[in-house]
Design a protein around this motif. Sequence first.
Motif, mmCIF file in Angstrom:
data_model
loop_
_atom_site.group_PDB
_atom_site.id
_atom_site.type_symbol
_atom_site.label_atom_id
_atom_site.label_comp_id
_atom_site.label_asym_id
_atom_site.label_seq_id
_atom_site.Cartn_x
_atom_site.Cartn_y
_atom_site.Cartn_z
ATOM 1 N N GLY A 191 0.573 -7.404 -10.402
ATOM 2 C CA GLY A 191 -0.492 -6.316 -10.651
ATOM 3 C C GLY A 191 0.052 -5.522 -11.606
ATOM 4 O O GLY A 191 1.221 -5.286 -12.150
ATOM 5 N N TYR A 192 -0.886 -4.593 -12.105
ATOM 6 C CA TYR A 192 -0.714 -3.642 -13.368
ATOM 7 C C TYR A 192 -1.343 -2.190 -13.000
ATOM 8 O O TYR A 192 -2.588 -2.204 -13.032
ATOM 9 N N ALA A 193 -0.671 -1.334 -12.747
ATOM 10 C CA ALA A 193 -1.167 0.067 -12.663
ATOM 11 C C ALA A 193 -0.091 0.947 -13.356
ATOM 12 O O ALA A 193 0.886 1.644 -12.809
ATOM 13 N N GLY A 194 0.110 1.026 -14.635
ATOM 14 C CA GLY A 194 1.022 2.090 -15.371
ATOM 15 C C GLY A 194 2.533 1.015 -15.386
ATOM 16 O O GLY A 194 3.431 1.589 -16.054
ATOM 17 N N GLY A 195 2.425 -0.030 -15.117
ATOM 18 C CA GLY A 195 3.442 -0.862 -15.040
ATOM 19 C C GLY A 195 3.206 -2.206 -14.296
ATOM 20 O O GLY A 195 2.451 -1.986 -13.378
ATOM 21 N N SER A 196 4.243 -3.185 -14.594
ATOM 22 C CA SER A 196 3.762 -4.368 -13.768
ATOM 23 C C SER A 196 4.717 -4.149 -12.533
ATOM 24 O O SER A 196 5.534 -3.695 -12.392
ATOM 25 N N PHE A 197 3.840 -4.981 -11.162
ATOM 26 C CA PHE A 197 4.639 -4.830 -10.188
ATOM 27 C C PHE A 197 4.108 -6.220 -9.495
ATOM 28 O O PHE A 197 3.151 -6.789 -9.723
ATOM 29 N N GLY A 242 0.863 -1.306 0.104
ATOM 30 C CA GLY A 242 -0.076 -0.075 -0.159
ATOM 31 C C GLY A 242 0.844 1.179 -0.028
ATOM 32 O O GLY A 242 0.475 2.352 -0.159
ATOM 33 N N LYS A 243 2.051 1.088 0.391
ATOM 34 C CA LYS A 243 3.107 2.396 0.044
ATOM 35 C C LYS A 243 4.049 2.357 -0.993
ATOM 36 O O LYS A 243 4.337 3.298 -1.371
ATOM 37 N N LYS A 244 4.466 1.180 -1.459
ATOM 38 C CA LYS A 244 5.161 1.271 -2.528
ATOM 39 C C LYS A 244 4.983 0.031 -3.432
ATOM 40 O O LYS A 244 4.619 -1.429 -2.900
ATOM 41 N N ARG A 245 5.104 0.288 -4.670
ATOM 42 C CA ARG A 245 4.962 -0.923 -5.555
ATOM 43 C C ARG A 245 6.508 -1.771 -5.986
ATOM 44 O O ARG A 245 6.819 -0.722 -6.524
ATOM 45 N N PHE A 246 6.834 -2.691 -5.791
ATOM 46 C CA PHE A 246 7.951 -3.445 -6.320
ATOM 47 C C PHE A 246 7.782 -4.016 -7.692
ATOM 48 O O PHE A 246 6.892 -4.986 -7.611
ATOM 49 N N LYS A 247 8.773 -3.579 -8.600
ATOM 50 C CA LYS A 247 8.779 -4.405 -9.680
ATOM 51 C C LYS A 247 9.754 -5.578 -9.579
ATOM 52 O O LYS A 247 10.646 -5.426 -8.801
ATOM 53 N N PRO A 248 9.623 -6.392 -10.267
ATOM 54 C CA PRO A 248 10.589 -7.796 -10.202
ATOM 55 C C PRO A 248 12.091 -7.414 -10.151
ATOM 56 O O PRO A 248 12.811 -7.891 -9.141
ATOM 57 N N GLN A 249 12.484 -6.528 -11.002
ATOM 58 C CA GLN A 249 13.744 -5.859 -10.668
ATOM 59 C C GLN A 249 14.068 -5.318 -9.582
ATOM 60 O O GLN A 249 15.394 -5.371 -9.004
#
Length: 80
Positions: free
Chosen positions: A65-71, A22-29
Amino acid sequence: MTDEQKQKIKEFVVNLVKEYHGKKRFKPQDLEKEVEQNFQNENITRKDAKAAIKELTDNGELIYGYAGGSFLTLPEDQTQ
């Protein structure tokens, strides 16, 4: 990478995603970099981190998930 190391990586990744849910979305990288930095003394590579993250997504412990980019995020039933 041993099974014990892989388990430690998986626990670290899940706890990190839970902590910032809920604070930060982590991309796999991003998660791969965090694992590499946190486990640098144990000679864990990004390839090892990627394999552990793939296992987590295959098992449904993390989902994309997806919101402007995958996370990566937790499934809805684990967010409480």
